[in-house]
Motif scaffolding. Structure first.
Motif, PDB file in Angstrom:
ATOM      1  N   ALA A 216      18.545 -41.997 -29.931  1.00 49.76           N
ATOM      2  CA  ALA A 216      19.077 -42.372 -28.613  1.00 49.76           C
ATOM      3  C   ALA A 216      19.330 -41.117 -27.774  1.00 49.76           C
ATOM      4  O   ALA A 216      18.483 -40.247 -27.683  1.00 49.76           O
ATOM      5  CB  ALA A 216      20.310 -43.246 -28.765  1.00 49.76           C
ATOM      6  N   GLY A 217      20.510 -41.002 -27.150  1.00 51.83           N
ATOM      7  CA  GLY A 217      20.848 -39.815 -26.387  1.00 51.83           C
ATOM      8  C   GLY A 217      20.062 -39.660 -25.103  1.00 51.83           C
ATOM      9  O   GLY A 217      19.539 -40.624 -24.535  1.00 51.83           O
ATOM     10  N   PRO A 218      19.906 -38.420 -24.650  1.00 52.49           N
ATOM     11  CA  PRO A 218      19.264 -38.173 -23.351  1.00 52.49           C
ATOM     12  C   PRO A 218      17.779 -38.477 -23.323  1.00 52.49           C
ATOM     13  O   PRO A 218      17.191 -38.576 -22.237  1.00 52.49           O
ATOM     14  CB  PRO A 218      19.535 -36.682 -23.104  1.00 52.49           C
ATOM     15  CG  PRO A 218      19.792 -36.098 -24.453  1.00 52.49           C
ATOM     16  CD  PRO A 218      20.455 -37.179 -25.239  1.00 52.49           C
ATOM     17  N   GLN A 219      17.155 -38.623 -24.495  1.00 51.27           N
ATOM     18  CA  GLN A 219      15.715 -38.907 -24.539  1.00 51.27           C
ATOM     19  C   GLN A 219      15.401 -40.401 -24.626  1.00 51.27           C
ATOM     20  O   GLN A 219      14.270 -40.778 -24.941  1.00 51.27           O
ATOM     21  CB  GLN A 219      15.094 -38.181 -25.743  1.00 51.27           C
ATOM     22  CG  GLN A 219      15.191 -36.672 -25.690  1.00 51.27           C
ATOM     23  CD  GLN A 219      14.441 -36.088 -24.504  1.00 51.27           C
ATOM     24  OE1 GLN A 219      13.345 -36.524 -24.148  1.00 51.27           O
ATOM     25  NE2 GLN A 219      15.029 -35.072 -23.881  1.00 51.27           N
ATOM     26  N   PHE A 220      16.381 -41.253 -24.330  1.00 50.15           N
ATOM     27  CA  PHE A 220      16.155 -42.682 -24.498  1.00 50.15           C
ATOM     28  C   PHE A 220      15.047 -43.205 -23.591  1.00 50.15           C
ATOM     29  O   PHE A 220      14.345 -44.153 -23.937  1.00 50.15           O
ATOM     30  CB  PHE A 220      17.445 -43.452 -24.246  1.00 50.15           C
ATOM     31  CG  PHE A 220      17.362 -44.916 -24.606  1.00 50.15           C
ATOM     32  CD1 PHE A 220      17.188 -45.306 -25.922  1.00 50.15           C
ATOM     33  CD2 PHE A 220      17.436 -45.899 -23.630  1.00 50.15           C
ATOM     34  CE1 PHE A 220      17.095 -46.642 -26.271  1.00 50.15           C
ATOM     35  CE2 PHE A 220      17.349 -47.237 -23.963  1.00 50.15           C
ATOM     36  CZ  PHE A 220      17.180 -47.609 -25.286  1.00 50.15           C
ATOM     37  N   ARG A 221      14.859 -42.580 -22.444  1.00 48.99           N
ATOM     38  CA  ARG A 221      13.761 -42.998 -21.554  1.00 48.99           C
ATOM     39  C   ARG A 221      12.416 -42.873 -22.273  1.00 48.99           C
ATOM     40  O   ARG A 221      11.543 -43.726 -22.118  1.00 48.99           O
ATOM     41  CB  ARG A 221      13.766 -42.145 -20.282  1.00 48.99           C
ATOM     42  CG  ARG A 221      12.605 -42.426 -19.342  1.00 48.99           C
ATOM     43  CD  ARG A 221      12.762 -41.722 -18.026  1.00 48.99           C
ATOM     44  NE  ARG A 221      11.603 -41.950 -17.169  1.00 48.99           N
ATOM     45  CZ  ARG A 221      11.583 -41.791 -15.854  1.00 48.99           C
ATOM     46  NH1 ARG A 221      12.693 -41.406 -15.235  1.00 48.99           N
ATOM     47  NH2 ARG A 221      10.489 -42.010 -15.162  1.00 48.99           N
ATOM     48  N   ARG A 222      12.263 -41.841 -23.060  1.00 53.37           N
ATOM     49  CA  ARG A 222      11.019 -41.659 -23.814  1.00 53.37           C
ATOM     50  C   ARG A 222      10.808 -42.801 -24.798  1.00 53.37           C
ATOM     51  O   ARG A 222       9.666 -43.248 -25.015  1.00 53.37           O
ATOM     52  CB  ARG A 222      11.072 -40.316 -24.555  1.00 53.37           C
ATOM     53  CG  ARG A 222       9.807 -39.961 -25.305  1.00 53.37           C
ATOM     54  CD  ARG A 222       9.887 -38.560 -25.874  1.00 53.37           C
ATOM     55  NE  ARG A 222      10.959 -38.418 -26.863  1.00 53.37           N
ATOM     56  CZ  ARG A 222      11.246 -37.280 -27.492  1.00 53.37           C
ATOM     57  NH1 ARG A 222      10.572 -36.179 -27.220  1.00 53.37           N
ATOM     58  NH2 ARG A 222      12.220 -37.238 -28.380  1.00 53.37           N
TER      59      ARG A 222
END
Length: 325
Positions: A216-222
Motif C-alpha cells: 500500500a502506501g504512497p505507491q497505491f496508484r501503481r
C-alpha cells in the motif's frame, strides 16, 4: 520465564528482554512451552504504535508452536505433552504462551515446530485469501506483492495449486529466485523493471484479474494500474503505510469497475473459527509434502529487536522464527 517486553512504542530498541512470572492457566485455555515463535509484520506495526487499541505494557507476538504443558478445565482436544501450533492476541514472544483452547491445533509429527509457527498469520492469510475471499480460477492472472515474504511464499504454492497464472513482485534477483521456488510462474523486479509495463505485457495488455497488495502506501496508484478492468485489489497489509489519499482518489476515478477489498485474518478467526483446523491441515500437508517452499531463518528469542530491524530493512525472505533458549 524469559520474554520480550514492550513498555512504549518506537523502534526495535523498545523490545526488551525481561524475566516475567509463569503464566496462570484458566478454564478453557492452554499453556504452550514454545519451541518456535514467528515474527510477523503485524508485530512490527504493533511496536510502531500503528494499532491504537494496543494497551501497553505488552509481550508482543501472535504465532507460536511448541508442547502443551498445562490445560485449563473444559479442554479436551489437546493434552499435556502434545505438539501444537497456536495463535494469540499477544504474548508469543516468550518461553511460554497462554491462549484460548480453540486457537490451539495439534501438530503432525512430519511438520517441524519452525514450519508450524510460520502458519498462523502467514499461512492462514494466504489460504483464506486464495480459497475463500477471492474465487481463483485456472488461467487467471494474479499479481502478488512481496512474493518472497512469508505470505508471498504461501501464496505462490496456493496459486500454483489452483492453476492461476501467478506474477510475483519482488525487489531483487535473490528474492526472485525465492519466489520462483515458491511457485510463481512469472517474476517482476520492481527495482529494475517497469512494474506496470511488465505486468501488462504478461497479461496481454489487460492487467491482473487480482492484485494482492501488502505494501500500500504512497505507491497505491501503481497497484490500481496493475489491475484489469472488472478486477480486484486486495489490501492485506500496509508495510509502507495506508493507501495514499491520492491513490484512493485515483481508484475512484479510474473507470475500471475495480473492486478494492481489505483482508484481516482476525475477522476470519472471529467469524469462521470452525474452518480454521481444515485450513491448517491443508497447510501442514503442503509443508510435509514439500509443495510449500518457505525459507526459514531462526534467531534466538533474545534477538527479537534485531529480527525486527532486518525485516524492516527488507533484508529477509520467507519467515523469521525466534527460538527460546
Amino acid at each position: 520465564m524469559q520474554a520480550i517486553h514492550m513498555t512504549r512504542v518506537g523502534g526495535p530498541e523498545v523490545l526488551q528482554v525481561v524475566d516475567v512470572p509463569e503464566l496462570e492457566v484458566f478454564a478453557g485455555c492452554v499453556r504452550v512451552r514454545n519451541r518456535a515463535i514467528a515474527v510477523n509484520f503485524h508485530d512490527i506495526n504493533t511496536r510502531r504504535g500503528d494499532d491504537p487499541a494496543t494497551e501497553l505494557p505488552i509481550v508482543p507476538g501472535t504465532d507460536f508452536a511448541g508442547v502443551v504443558d498445562a490445560v485449563g478445565d473444559g479442554v479436551d482436544h489437546v493434552r499435556v505433552g502434545d505438539r501444537v501450533v497456536g495463535i494469540a492476541m499477544h504474548g508469543a514472544y516468550a518461553e511460554a504462551t497462554v491462549t484460548l483452547a480453540p486457537l490451539v491445533v495439534p501438530l503432525p509429527d512430519d511438520v517441524s515446530f519452525e514450519q508450524a509457527a510460520s502458519c498462523p498469520v502467514a499461512g492462514l492469510t494466504a489460504y483464506f485469501m486464495s480459497h475463500q475471499l477471492v474465487r481463483i480460477e485456472p488461467g487467471m492472472p494474479v499479481a502478488v506483492y512481496a512474493a518472497a515474504g512469508s505470505v508471498g511464499c504461501f501464496m505462490g504454492a496456493m496459486l500454483r495449486e489452483l492453476g492461476a497464472v501467478s506474477i510475483g513482485i519482488v525487489g531483487s534477483a535473490d528474492k526472485a529466485e525465492v519466489a520462483r521456488k515458491a511457485g510463481y510462474a512469472h517474476l517482476v523486479n520492481y527495482r529494475s523493471e517497469d512494474l506496470v509495463a511488465r505486468v501488462l505485457a504478461l497479461t496481454g495488455g489487460n492487467g491482473a484479474a487480482v492484485v494482492f497488495d501488502s505494501v500500500a502506501g504512497p505507491q497505491f496508484r501503481r497497484t490500481i494500474d496493475l489491475a484489469a478492468v472488472d478486477g480486484m485489489v486486495v489490501v492485506f497489509g500496509r508495510a509502507a503505510g495506508p493507501p495514499s489519499a491520492e491513490g484512493l482518489e485515483y481508484w475512484l476515478r479510474c473507470q475500471k469497475n475495480l473492486a478494492v477489498r481489505t483482508y484481516f485474518l482476525g475477522t476470519t478467526i472471529q467469524n469462521r473459527l470452525p474452518e480454521v483446523p481444515a485450513a491448517y491441515r491443508h497447510l501442514f500437508a503442503g509443508l510435509a509434502a514439500g509443495n510449500i517452499h518457505l525459507p526459514i531463518t531462526t534467531m534466538p528469542l533474545t534477538a527479537a529487536a534485531t529480527a525486527h530491524a532486518r525485516i524492516e530493512s527488507q533484508q529477509t525472505v520467507g519467515k523469521v522464527i525466534l527460538v527460546p533458549a
